[in-house]
Design an enzyme around this catalytic site. Structure first.
Site, PDB file in Angstrom:
ATOM      1  N   CYS A  83     -40.713  14.306  -2.364  1.00 17.68           N
ATOM      2  CA  CYS A  83     -41.355  15.045  -3.083  1.00 17.68           C
ATOM      3  C   CYS A  83     -42.590  14.951  -3.517  1.00 17.68           C
ATOM      4  CB  CYS A  83     -40.827  13.984  -4.625  1.00 17.68           C
ATOM      5  SG  CYS A  83     -38.850  14.119  -4.698  1.00 17.68           S
ATOM      6  N   HIS A 332     -41.019  20.661 -11.562  1.00 16.81           N
ATOM      7  CA  HIS A 332     -40.874  19.739 -10.205  1.00 16.81           C
ATOM      8  C   HIS A 332     -40.508  20.789  -9.942  1.00 16.81           C
ATOM      9  CE1 HIS A 332     -41.233  16.564  -8.111  1.00 16.81           C
ATOM     10  NE2 HIS A 332     -40.505  15.665  -7.981  1.00 16.81           N
TER      11      HIS A 332
END
Lengths: 386, 133
Positions: A83, A332
């Site tokens: 991420c 996200h």
């Protein structure tokens, strides 16, 4: 090393973007960044992406994106750190410009997460954890952060309300961000009454699955000045790592990789955390924002929860965190998140944050903190007005 | 994803027998084993077997579980610190998940973990059970 600037940004609406493919998402954001910056060419391109392979079966993104951006032949490569892939893409572009290898580099990030079943997306994300010693036993990402939350609650008395307040604040900020996936407000009761995913985390403690991309143009001050567009300086970049498996960490209430990354970035910029006026932080789960803000020194260990409840991290607080809406409200798309954080800091520093979320008092210095997995990697940038 | 049998086979010493590495210089034990001691850089080590009791340092109850875990939810996952100070993550089983808490004493037992691949090859490994069980 040369001074490095960000001169143009691009980001389109995030969400379940069924009409756009992985490549189209990236190309739209990248073309916007090129147009907004006014550059007439690029010297190279970085694509931050966690898992094109597992989400849509597409790797080899450097060449693909360069071609579809209409720049076949351009040096290009993909950067991966789960991420934190977007933030690492920014760091790679920074180093290429600072070193003198290139003058104009596009740092982008993308993730297409809704072209596969929810289970497959969960499986792909879990690859950022320890496959043999966490995932094998049935651990999920909400589960890993839930274990950190329980440890934090046991050590510092952190409460449900403190976690909920992070989510409520970020949704309030996100409600003013036109490109956010979930641009609406939620309530404390709403968070507490939402479905329990992994105790103590409810679904509204968790950032969503998102399709999205973001891009920024990284260049020298000389080029930025000539372009005549608003630009900001990148005065610090820092990166740090830690054990990929949670069980091997001495203290589950600290994210050491973020501590190392922020320390390195601040040192490079010649600043301390007290000089920073606002930050974008990696709130993949509510507990993450609390732990990061303590780990990098914004608050004393165990004090972040009370600070959020008191409004200290709100848009009008003394240290606004996630004016963009954060991962929670903005969305996200893992590989794009780190670049979107740079986009938000750019907008805040150049007075261009839309929808009423501009931080008052013309802030001069901001921070972007991006993180991979359960905190095994982190990358931090310090950005200042030119 | 299909797992090849060699991949499971490589993990047998840890999954079946809790084999860890103990470094000569620092005297520290690591699970899973490592070839380099992160504290000293030492590579001289001996194989040791982890103790089978400890207590929970943190946990969660997975209520929304992906794919093959769906039929097992809700299930508890915990990190336990064993009596020699090493920590490991595993599922907690033979327990009412609502009673799991930090500080709870556990024993490490050999159990069925999951099935892998289209053939449904069963993977075994360790799980925690309440110590008094």
């Amino acid at each position: 090393m040369r001074d490095v600037c960000v001169v143009g940004v691009g980001m389109s609406k995030w969400g379940e973007v069924w009409r756009k493919s992985l490549r189209q998402l990236f190309v739209d954001a990248a073309a916007d960044a090129v147009k907004n910056s006014g550059v007439d060419h690029l010297d190279s391109l970085y694509v931050g992406c966690m898992s094109g392979g597992m989400f849509v079966g597409q790797e080899h993104l450097g060449a693909l994106m360069a071609d579809y951006l209409g720049m076949r032949g351009l040096p290009a490569m993909r950067v991966e750190s789960a991420c934190a892939s977007g933030g690492m893409s920014m760091r790679a572009a920074y180093m290429e410009v600072a070193s003198g290898v290139s003058d104009i580099v596009l740092a982008g990030g993308v993730e297409k997460m809704t072209d596969c079943a929810g289970d497959d997306a969960t499986y792909a994300l879990a690859a950022a954890a320890d496959q043999e010693y966490e995932v094998f036993h049935g651990a999920t990402f909400p589960g890993l952060y839930a274990m950190m939350a329980h440890a934090h609650m046991a050590k510092y008395g952190t409460t449900r309300d403190m976690l909920s307040a992070v989510s409520v604040k970020n949704h309030k900020n996100g409600s003013m961000n036109p490109v956010a996936q979930y641009p609406f407000e939620i309530t404390m009761e709403g968070v507490a009454n939402s479905v329990m995913v992994a105790d103590p985390l409810h679904i509204l403690d968790c950032s969503p699955i998102t399709d999205g991309a973001a891009a920024v143009i990284v260049t020298t001050e000389e080029v930025a000045k000539k372009l005549g567009k608003p630009y900001i300086k990148v005065t610090g970049t820092g990166c740090g790592t830690d054990t990929i498996a949670l069980a091997q960490r001495d203290d589950l209430t600290v994210i050491k990789a973020s501590q190392i990354a922020a320390g390195n970035a601040l040192k490079m910029a010649g600043k301390t955390i007290k000089d920073i006026q606002f930050a974008e932080m990696h709130d993949c789960f509510t507990i993450a924002e609390l732990i990061i803000s303590e780990s990098i020194g914004v608050f004393e260990p165990g004090k972040a929860g009370a600070a959020v409840l008191a409004g200290e991290t709100a848009l009008d607080g003394k240290f606004p965190i996630n004016s963009s809406g954060g991962l929670k409200s903005k969305g996200h798309p893992v590989g794009a998140t780190g670049i979107a954080q740079i986009v938000e800091v750019y907008k805040q520093l150049t007075g261009q944050a839309e929808g009423g979320r501009q931080i008052a008092g013309s802030p001069k210095i901001g921070m972007a903190q991006n993180m991979g997995g359960s905190g095994a990697s982190s990358v931090v940038h310090i950005l200042e007005v030119a | 994803m299909t797992m090849f049998s060699s991949r499971s086979w490589r993990e047998y010493p840890q999954r079946y027998r809790l084999e860890a590495s103990k470094f000569k210089k620092s005297g520290k034990t690591y699970f899973p084993p490592r070839s380099i001691d992160p504290e000293t850089g030492d590579t001289e080590q001996e194989m040791v077997v982890l103790p089978d009791t400890g207590k929970i340092v943190t946990y969660t109850i997975i209520r929304v579980a992906p794919g093959m875990w769906g039929d097992q939810s809700p299930y508890a996952i915990a990190i336990a610190e064993l009596t020699d100070g090493t920590k490991l993550m595993a599922q907690m089983t033979d327990v009412d998940v609502e009673t799991v808490k930090i500080g709870m004493e556990v024993r490490v037992e050999f159990r069925r973990i999951q099935t892998e691949g289209d053939a449904g090859v069963i993977s075994y490994g360790y799980k925690f059970v309440p110590k008094w069980y």
